[in-house]
Design an enzyme around this catalytic site. Sequence first.
Site, PDB file in Angstrom:
ATOM      1  N   ASP A  12      -2.721   5.883  -3.603  1.00 41.71           N
ATOM      2  CA  ASP A  12      -1.522   5.542  -3.058  1.00 41.71           C
ATOM      3  C   ASP A  12      -1.423   5.015  -3.604  1.00 41.71           C
ATOM      4  O   ASP A  12      -1.915   4.575  -4.838  1.00 41.71           O
ATOM      5  CB  ASP A  12      -2.202   5.248  -1.515  1.00 41.71           C
ATOM      6  N   ASP A  14      -5.930   1.958  -3.567  1.00 40.23           N
ATOM      7  CA  ASP A  14      -7.557   1.561  -3.008  1.00 40.23           C
ATOM      8  C   ASP A  14      -7.537   2.748  -1.975  1.00 40.23           C
ATOM      9  O   ASP A  14      -8.648   2.847  -1.504  1.00 40.23           O
ATOM     10  CB  ASP A  14      -6.981   0.375  -2.132  1.00 40.23           C
ATOM     11  N   SER A  59       0.629  -1.459   0.077  1.00 40.73           N
ATOM     12  CA  SER A  59      -0.100   0.108   0.339  1.00 40.73           C
ATOM     13  C   SER A  59       0.932   1.149  -0.059  1.00 40.73           C
ATOM     14  O   SER A  59       1.954   1.649  -0.893  1.00 40.73           O
ATOM     15  CB  SER A  59      -1.264  -0.206   1.341  1.00 40.73           C
ATOM     16  N   ASP A 103      -1.604   1.213  -3.955  1.00 37.97           N
ATOM     17  CA  ASP A 103      -2.214   0.224  -4.597  1.00 37.97           C
ATOM     18  C   ASP A 103      -3.753   0.574  -5.082  1.00 37.97           C
ATOM     19  O   ASP A 103      -4.486  -0.246  -5.502  1.00 37.97           O
ATOM     20  CB  ASP A 103      -2.013  -1.169  -3.669  1.00 37.97           C
TER      21      ASP A 103
END
Length: 437
Positions: free
Chosen positions: A232, A236, A97, A234
């Site tokens: 960010d 999400d 992340s 990843d």
Amino acid sequence: MKFGTDGVRGVANTDLSGEFTLRLGRAAARVLVDEPHASSVVIGGDTRESTSMLMAALAAGFASEGVDVARLGVVPTPTVAYEAQRRGAMGAVVSASHNPYRDNGIKLFAVGGTKLPDEIERRIERELATLGPVGDHVGSIEFDPDHSAYVDHLLRLLQGRSLDGLRVVVDTANGAASGLAPSLFSAAGAEVTAVADQPDGRNINDRCGATWPETVAAEVVRVGADLGIALDGDADRLIAVDHTGTVVDGDHIIAICAEDLRSRGELRDDTVVVTVMTNLGFRLAMRSAGIEVIETAVGDRYVLEALNAGGYSLGGEQSGHVIFSDHATTGDGLLTGVALLDIVSRTGALADLAKTAMTSLPQVLHNLVVAERVPDVAEQLAEEIAAVERRLGDTGRVLVRASGTEPLIRVMVEAASADEAESAAVELISVARTRFA
């Protein structure tokens, strides 16, 4: 290693090795499959230099237990969740992340793309400890880089509308959405300037993205854009900035979306789900708007559980995880971006929307290191907390809790002024230090 609030995470090739990752794939396959040797999994990951190694190990682990693997390549976490839902498959993501490139992690989704409850994670941990030999059933591993279904899914949110004329800066954090995000928003009709979209394996989240909004803010001001959005690593979650470069955090984004959904009759039961860290100003604004607020523990997984339990349509966190449960099984920064840009395109400038949606009260957070975790710290300090809350009144709030992973006591105070919040937080930290440190 054990599951944390969002999967397994650690230093790549040290804490999180290829050997461990292969075993985790095997254990997950044994626990998550409904019918042995008749299941599939979709696997994706971010741009870290260790991700390809760990994805290969994870794929081998699943395949060795007879699970067919579709490798999606470098894709956002919500793409994996969507494909798991669309295909009726399990899902797995290799990403840490917003962490630096040296870290990596593994997130697992159950069949259908939903996050795993605590009990299932504990079963996987137990299976890891007792793995026996593999059998003679071997799953296939195929590369499947076609993400058009996911892009079409995001664009359907616009219901035929266009973002034509909207100028937006997109910061992809040199992460999983670097190739996807700029083309998505361009396809929606926006004029896009992309920054931090050249990943090299090590520059993910490096002075960019949702945890470093200064980068997108500076570019918005430089090019004279209408707004900017920062994902960010990843993708999400999402943080926005208005045309002046002022940050619009997750609380404001959720408030804007809640009021828009309600105005169109799409906010189910006029209810929104947030965590205990959400600013008191959000709660006051929702109360004024006649929108009920349901509160959960910190972590988007708990927001998801509450959304599913109540059948609600919107929830999220101050950090920028926003969940539109009618459209996704997890937080999706790209979906949130499309929704937010659509609202701006239809109703007006982001700065005005953020100002009218809510006013954040000053929030102060202090941490105290203790010898060992104190899970019931709020109960033990109940009298002192109540005294502070009485003094703060309706425009103040106190949250005292133990860290879920470290020997820390966290004290958060919101008040009408920053000085009042700071004074109350210091008072409670002093009491906690005397009692526990």
